[in-house]
Design a protein around this motif. Structure first.
Motif, PDB file in Angstrom:
ATOM      1  N   GLY A  29       9.366  98.079  37.863  1.00  0.00           N
ATOM      2  CA  GLY A  29       7.928  98.196  37.646  1.00  0.00           C
ATOM      3  C   GLY A  29       7.400  97.267  36.575  1.00  0.00           C
ATOM      4  O   GLY A  29       6.531  97.646  35.788  1.00  0.00           O
ATOM      5  N   LEU A  30       7.874  96.010  36.569  1.00  0.00           N
ATOM      6  CA  LEU A  30       7.500  95.068  35.510  1.00  0.00           C
ATOM      7  C   LEU A  30       6.317  94.177  35.887  1.00  0.00           C
ATOM      8  O   LEU A  30       5.705  93.577  35.003  1.00  0.00           O
ATOM      9  N   MET A  31       6.011  94.057  37.182  1.00  0.00           N
ATOM     10  CA  MET A  31       4.953  93.153  37.606  1.00  0.00           C
ATOM     11  C   MET A  31       3.597  93.885  37.567  1.00  0.00           C
ATOM     12  O   MET A  31       3.317  94.746  38.374  1.00  0.00           O
ATOM     13  N   ASN A  32       2.794  93.535  36.569  1.00  0.00           N
ATOM     14  CA  ASN A  32       1.447  94.080  36.384  1.00  0.00           C
ATOM     15  C   ASN A  32       1.425  95.604  36.522  1.00  0.00           C
ATOM     16  O   ASN A  32       0.692  96.167  37.354  1.00  0.00           O
ATOM     17  N   PRO A  33       2.176  96.300  35.687  1.00  0.00           N
ATOM     18  CA  PRO A  33       2.250  97.762  35.799  1.00  0.00           C
ATOM     19  C   PRO A  33       0.904  98.403  35.461  1.00  0.00           C
ATOM     20  O   PRO A  33       0.080  97.871  34.738  1.00  0.00           O
ATOM     21  N   GLY A  34       0.715  99.601  36.026  1.00  0.00           N
ATOM     22  CA  GLY A  34      -0.507 100.357  35.767  1.00  0.00           C
ATOM     23  C   GLY A  34      -1.647 100.014  36.698  1.00  0.00           C
ATOM     24  O   GLY A  34      -2.776 100.460  36.489  1.00  0.00           O
ATOM     25  N   LYS A  35      -1.365  99.238  37.733  1.00  0.00           N
ATOM     26  CA  LYS A  35      -2.427  98.787  38.643  1.00  0.00           C
ATOM     27  C   LYS A  35      -2.083  99.155  40.093  1.00  0.00           C
ATOM     28  O   LYS A  35      -0.924  99.174  40.490  1.00  0.00           O
ATOM     29  N   LEU A  36      -3.076  99.426  40.880  1.00  0.00           N
ATOM     30  CA  LEU A  36      -3.058  99.442  42.329  1.00  0.00           C
ATOM     31  C   LEU A  36      -2.274 100.583  42.971  1.00  0.00           C
ATOM     32  O   LEU A  36      -2.777 101.251  43.872  1.00  0.00           O
ATOM     33  N   VAL A  37      -1.017 100.815  42.572  1.00  0.00           N
ATOM     34  CA  VAL A  37      -0.179 101.785  43.277  1.00  0.00           C
ATOM     35  C   VAL A  37       0.112 103.005  42.409  1.00  0.00           C
ATOM     36  O   VAL A  37       0.019 102.955  41.187  1.00  0.00           O
ATOM     37  N   ARG A  38       0.485 104.079  43.054  1.00  0.00           N
ATOM     38  CA  ARG A  38       0.754 105.333  42.357  1.00  0.00           C
ATOM     39  C   ARG A  38       1.998 105.231  41.466  1.00  0.00           C
ATOM     40  O   ARG A  38       3.025 104.708  41.876  1.00  0.00           O
ATOM     41  N   GLY A  39       1.884 105.726  40.249  1.00  0.00           N
ATOM     42  CA  GLY A  39       3.027 105.813  39.362  1.00  0.00           C
ATOM     43  C   GLY A  39       3.602 104.490  38.940  1.00  0.00           C
ATOM     44  O   GLY A  39       4.730 104.410  38.456  1.00  0.00           O
ATOM     45  N   ASN A  40       2.850 103.403  39.090  1.00  0.00           N
ATOM     46  CA  ASN A  40       3.354 102.076  38.738  1.00  0.00           C
ATOM     47  C   ASN A  40       3.251 101.864  37.231  1.00  0.00           C
ATOM     48  O   ASN A  40       2.171 101.847  36.688  1.00  0.00           O
TER      49      ASN A  40
END
Length: 457
Positions: A446-457
């Motif tokens: 989960g290192l690529m732009n975490p906190g965006k777009l998908v659940r629990g990222n």
């Protein structure tokens, strides 16, 4: 996250192209919209795919998040380092690698802006049509699946990205798509990456479809007594098959803001701004047919011109609409939201949104790419008053719920970022979980732009 060791390793690769200065962190911790300052741990400026691959490998080894940065013009917090880490600024990967005039395509690095590309293309008789208003980077436009004023004729980034190269979270480099005009070979990985908001990898090259510069262009503007009449004129124009290149809507409050900001004298009423591409004869015929439709819907006299300076002035005013609206309320910031609905439901969506805004304590002018059912509300808030921000977010949420109820989407072009993730389940259901599974398959840490777009990222 082992940020200290990661930055030490990165400094050996990048030297002065790694920064932790307060000014650089602040510059890359800001959003065009309402999001608070969100500082990364560092900013890096790669100059090649090989360097970017080394950056990704180092960050992966130390579990450090990576966030791509183009021109910083996105509106849902896409480029903010929500969980710290390293912002990758693509400003130095800004080369136009190859223009293939005969095939009407071009390969560019992600930091090239759309204006720079079109300036380079001028002598070829070709242009790249996707125009979101801002002079955004093409990499950022691809990652947010941008569209804009010309979508009604030329499509979105989804339609104009033929292929790309990207560095995945584990350091692998992949290429997607080909320069052929069609392919039946396997999954559409290009389509998967376009609109992925940097959550699957970092793009290093894009191959884009180009279009011929039209022989003639004409543009014009007209006013209407109310919103419904303007939208009905748009629907009839599309149903009649008149080939619009742009067809934009501005509400009465937006017209008032244009007048104050640009010194124009537009009637304070809803307006349509349109453009036609083609031959001299066809653009004149299209303008005349459109004028008849406008008259049938009680619009004002359609004033149009084929003169380049007048056309540029019209679209400069439209592109500066956001800043004109911001300037209309001193010290304000904006929650800028968009939805997209089937064209037959557009009048209902716009009118109900206007009623919602009128019943609130906020000002919220509306602009729209009405040719494709997409419109924006610029909800102005006092940054010192958290209650106003809550009201604006609630208005935005109601807009999105209305769009879904009418068979549309919670965002036509701004994207999800971290501003609309709470709407993804309602729009996609179990499909949102599938997106998360794809994300975890390509980026298990989960290192690529975490906190965006998908659940629990």
């Amino acid at each position: 996250m082992q940020i200290t060791q990661a930055l030490e390793d990165l400094s050996h690769v990048l030297g002065e192209r790694l920064s932790r200065s307060k000014s650089d962190l602040a510059q890359h911790g800001q959003s065009e919209s309402y999001f608070p300052e969100t500082l990364p741990d560092a900013v890096v400026w790669p100059e090649s795919e090989a360097e970017l691959r080394r950056i990704v490998q180092i960050c992966a080894r130390h579990d450090v998040p990576l966030v791509g940065w183009g021109a910083g013009t996105s509106l849902e917090g896409h480029a903010l380092a929500a969980r710290g880490g390293v912002v990758v600024d693509f400003a130095r990967m800004n080369k136009i690698l190859e223009i293939r005039q005969a095939d009407m395509d071009v390969t560019v690095q992600p930091g090239v802006t759309r204006e720079a590309l079109n300036e380079e293309l001028r002598a070829t008789g070709l242009f790249f049509p996707v125009d979101p208003g801002a002079n955004a980077s093409l990499g950022g436009m691809a990652m947010t699946r941008a569209s804009g004023t010309t979508t009604v004729r030329y499509g979105t980034m989804r339609d104009n990205v033929m292929g790309l190269r990207a560095v995945l979270a584990d350091g692998r480099v992949i290429h997607t798509g080909t320069r052929a005009r069609k392919s039946a070979a396997g999954y559409d990985l290009t389509g998967l990456f376009v609109g992925s908001e940097g959550t699957l990898g970092l793009v290093t090259e894009l191959t884009l479809r180009l279009h011929g510069i039209p022989e003639a262009t004409s543009a014009g503007i007209c006013a209407f007594p109310d919103m419904g009449s303007a939208v009905e004129a748009v629907q009839e124009t599309i149903q009649m098959g008149i080939p619009m290149a742009r067809i934009e809507f501005a509400c009465a409050d937006t017209a008032r803001a244009f007048n104050a900001y640009a010194g124009t004298s537009m009637p304070e009423a809803p307006h349509l701004m349109v453009e036609f591409h083609g031959s001299r004869e066809s653009t004149q015929q299209d303008a005349n047919r459109f004028a008849e439709i406008v008259a049938d819907h009680d619009g004002s006299r359609f004033e149009w011109s084929a003169r380049e300076e007048e056309r540029r002035a019209l679209w400069a005013m439209r592109h500066n609409g956001y800043y004109a609206i911001l300037a209309s309320q001193k010290g304000a910031r904006a929650v800028v939201t968009d939805i997209c609905v089937p064209i037959s439901r557009l009048a209902q969506a716009v009118e109900e949104t206007q009623m919602d805004i009128a019943a609130s304590p906020l000002n919220g002018p509306i602009l729209g790419h009405v040719g494709d059912g997409n419109f924006h509300a610029i909800l102005l808030v006092d940054p010192e008053d958290p209650a106003q921000l809550d009201v604006a977010k609630a208005l935005s949420h109601r807009m999105a719920e209305r769009a879904l109820m009418l068979g549309g989407t919670c965002t036509g072009e701004h994207g999800i970022g971290m501003g609309k993730t709470d709407l993804m389940e309602a729009e996609h259901g179990a499909g949102w979980d599938v997106m998360g599974e794809i994300k975890r398959a390509l980026d298990p840490k989960g290192l690529m732009n975490p906190g965006k777009l998908v659940r629990g990222n």
